[in-house]
Design a protein around this motif. Structure first.
Motif, PDB file in Angstrom:
ATOM      1  N   ALA A  36       0.806  -1.223   0.000  1.00  0.00           N
ATOM      2  CA  ALA A  36       0.000   0.000   0.000  1.00  0.00           C
ATOM      3  C   ALA A  36       0.838   1.271   0.000  1.00  0.00           C
ATOM      4  O   ALA A  36       0.324   2.344  -0.307  1.00  0.00           O
ATOM      5  N   LEU A  37       2.110   1.189   0.300  1.00  0.00           N
ATOM      6  CA  LEU A  37       2.928   2.375   0.541  1.00  0.00           C
ATOM      7  C   LEU A  37       3.265   3.208  -0.686  1.00  0.00           C
ATOM      8  O   LEU A  37       3.564   4.396  -0.545  1.00  0.00           O
ATOM      9  N   GLY A  38       3.267   2.606  -1.853  1.00  0.00           N
ATOM     10  CA  GLY A  38       3.702   3.376  -3.014  1.00  0.00           C
ATOM     11  C   GLY A  38       5.106   3.913  -2.772  1.00  0.00           C
ATOM     12  O   GLY A  38       5.979   3.193  -2.309  1.00  0.00           O
ATOM     13  N   PRO A  39       5.345   5.214  -3.016  1.00  0.00           N
ATOM     14  CA  PRO A  39       6.681   5.776  -2.845  1.00  0.00           C
ATOM     15  C   PRO A  39       6.975   6.280  -1.430  1.00  0.00           C
ATOM     16  O   PRO A  39       8.075   6.758  -1.159  1.00  0.00           O
ATOM     17  N   ASP A  40       6.005   6.209  -0.519  1.00  0.00           N
ATOM     18  CA  ASP A  40       6.193   6.784   0.806  1.00  0.00           C
ATOM     19  C   ASP A  40       7.086   5.901   1.677  1.00  0.00           C
ATOM     20  O   ASP A  40       7.051   4.675   1.579  1.00  0.00           O
ATOM     21  N   PRO A  41       7.878   6.518   2.566  1.00  0.00           N
ATOM     22  CA  PRO A  41       8.825   5.765   3.386  1.00  0.00           C
ATOM     23  C   PRO A  41       8.166   5.131   4.612  1.00  0.00           C
ATOM     24  O   PRO A  41       7.227   5.680   5.179  1.00  0.00           O
ATOM     25  N   ALA A  42       8.696   3.978   4.997  1.00  0.00           N
ATOM     26  CA  ALA A  42       8.154   3.272   6.160  1.00  0.00           C
ATOM     27  C   ALA A  42       9.189   2.323   6.733  1.00  0.00           C
ATOM     28  O   ALA A  42      10.195   2.003   6.088  1.00  0.00           O
ATOM     29  N   ALA A  43       8.903   1.857   7.936  1.00  0.00           N
ATOM     30  CA  ALA A  43       9.661   0.781   8.559  1.00  0.00           C
ATOM     31  C   ALA A  43       8.656  -0.253   9.046  1.00  0.00           C
ATOM     32  O   ALA A  43       7.646   0.095   9.663  1.00  0.00           O
ATOM     33  N   VAL A  44       8.923  -1.501   8.737  1.00  0.00           N
ATOM     34  CA  VAL A  44       8.089  -2.614   9.175  1.00  0.00           C
ATOM     35  C   VAL A  44       8.981  -3.493  10.046  1.00  0.00           C
ATOM     36  O   VAL A  44      10.013  -3.973   9.589  1.00  0.00           O
ATOM     37  N   ARG A  45       8.586  -3.637  11.310  1.00  0.00           N
ATOM     38  CA  ARG A  45       9.419  -4.413  12.241  1.00  0.00           C
ATOM     39  C   ARG A  45       8.676  -5.660  12.685  1.00  0.00           C
ATOM     40  O   ARG A  45       7.582  -5.587  13.230  1.00  0.00           O
ATOM     41  N   TRP A  46       9.305  -6.800  12.443  1.00  0.00           N
ATOM     42  CA  TRP A  46       8.777  -8.075  12.903  1.00  0.00           C
ATOM     43  C   TRP A  46       9.369  -8.350  14.276  1.00  0.00           C
ATOM     44  O   TRP A  46      10.589  -8.419  14.439  1.00  0.00           O
ATOM     45  N   ASP A  47       8.511  -8.492  15.274  1.00  0.00           N
ATOM     46  CA  ASP A  47       8.929  -8.878  16.618  1.00  0.00           C
ATOM     47  C   ASP A  47       8.892 -10.404  16.652  1.00  0.00           C
ATOM     48  O   ASP A  47       7.812 -10.997  16.638  1.00  0.00           O
ATOM     49  N   LEU A  48      10.043 -11.014  16.667  1.00  0.00           N
ATOM     50  CA  LEU A  48      10.175 -12.461  16.553  1.00  0.00           C
ATOM     51  C   LEU A  48      10.168 -13.122  17.918  1.00  0.00           C
ATOM     52  O   LEU A  48      10.456 -12.481  18.931  1.00  0.00           O
ATOM     53  N   ASP A  49       9.894 -14.413  17.943  1.00  0.00           N
ATOM     54  CA  ASP A  49      10.004 -15.165  19.193  1.00  0.00           C
ATOM     55  C   ASP A  49      11.467 -15.441  19.531  1.00  0.00           C
ATOM     56  O   ASP A  49      11.836 -15.456  20.694  1.00  0.00           O
ATOM     57  N   ALA A  50      12.292 -15.647  18.502  1.00  0.00           N
ATOM     58  CA  ALA A  50      13.707 -15.934  18.742  1.00  0.00           C
ATOM     59  C   ALA A  50      14.451 -16.033  17.414  1.00  0.00           C
ATOM     60  O   ALA A  50      13.846 -16.285  16.363  1.00  0.00           O
ATOM     61  N   TRP A  51      15.752 -15.804  17.505  1.00  0.00           N
ATOM     62  CA  TRP A  51      16.658 -16.250  16.448  1.00  0.00           C
ATOM     63  C   TRP A  51      17.178 -17.593  16.928  1.00  0.00           C
ATOM     64  O   TRP A  51      17.654 -17.707  18.055  1.00  0.00           O
ATOM     65  N   PRO A  52      17.047 -18.634  16.127  1.00  0.00           N
ATOM     66  CA  PRO A  52      17.430 -19.972  16.594  1.00  0.00           C
ATOM     67  C   PRO A  52      18.945 -20.132  16.710  1.00  0.00           C
ATOM     68  O   PRO A  52      19.716 -19.381  16.114  1.00  0.00           O
ATOM     69  N   ALA A  53      19.315 -21.142  17.464  1.00  0.00           N
ATOM     70  CA  ALA A  53      20.726 -21.509  17.544  1.00  0.00           C
ATOM     71  C   ALA A  53      21.177 -22.042  16.192  1.00  0.00           C
ATOM     72  O   ALA A  53      20.398 -22.667  15.465  1.00  0.00           O
TER      73      ALA A  53
END
Length: 165
Positions: free
Chosen positions: A77-94
């Protein structure tokens, strides 16, 4: 990278600067109860007081704790407009073969900046940047960033930033 991360209970957060009525309409279709305020300041309009965001453009958007399936429609939906999308994860695995221990949810994030080179939409760009958030007490997690980049055919640019999370 999301296929590598543990995302079972993950959420996604959005920040954006919306400048055009068309982008605003598309973003509101994806996130109808959007929190926002005028880029010039809340006194120039905000969702808190029920102002019409179309009358207050450009606006800054913040939306937190959304289901993971909202990320792709928001980006589209953003077209040319700036944004940040942050995924809050459960973990980075070993990753034992790379000597990497698991990283808990507290330090496991992934941010995609869209049409912006930085996390705060201050450096416009015509492409996107991925930020890997990890706890890096003794620079021991830079290896994770390199490993993740290798898994997706990317590269680490060498740009390390501190995020105020």
């Amino acid at each position: 990278m999301l296929d590598i991360a543990d995302i079972g209970q993950g959420e996604v957060d959005f920040e954006a600067v919306i400048r055009s009525p068309d982008v605003l309409a598309q973003v509101r279709h994806v996130l109808p109860d959007l929190e926002w305020w005028a880029l010039a300041g809340k006194e120039h309009g905000s969702s808190e007081v029920g102002d019409d965001p179309a009358d207050c453009l450009p606006i800054r958007v913040f939306d937190w704790g959304r289901p993971l399936d909202r990320a792709e429609p928001f980006i589209a939906a953003l077209g040319p407009d700036p944004a940040a999308v942050r995924w809050d994860l459960d973990a980075w695995p070993a990753v034992p073969e790379a000597g990497l221990e698991a990283i808990s949810q507290k330090y496991a994030y992934l941010t995609l900046t869209v049409n912006s080179r930085d996390l705060y939409q201050d450096e416009p760009s015509q492409d996107h940047t991925i930020y890997v958030h990890v706890r890096d007490r003794n620079s021991d997690q830079i290896a994770r960033v390199h490993w993740l980049a290798d898994q997706v055919g990317g590269r680490f640019t060498g740009r390390v930033e501190l995020a105020p999370l």
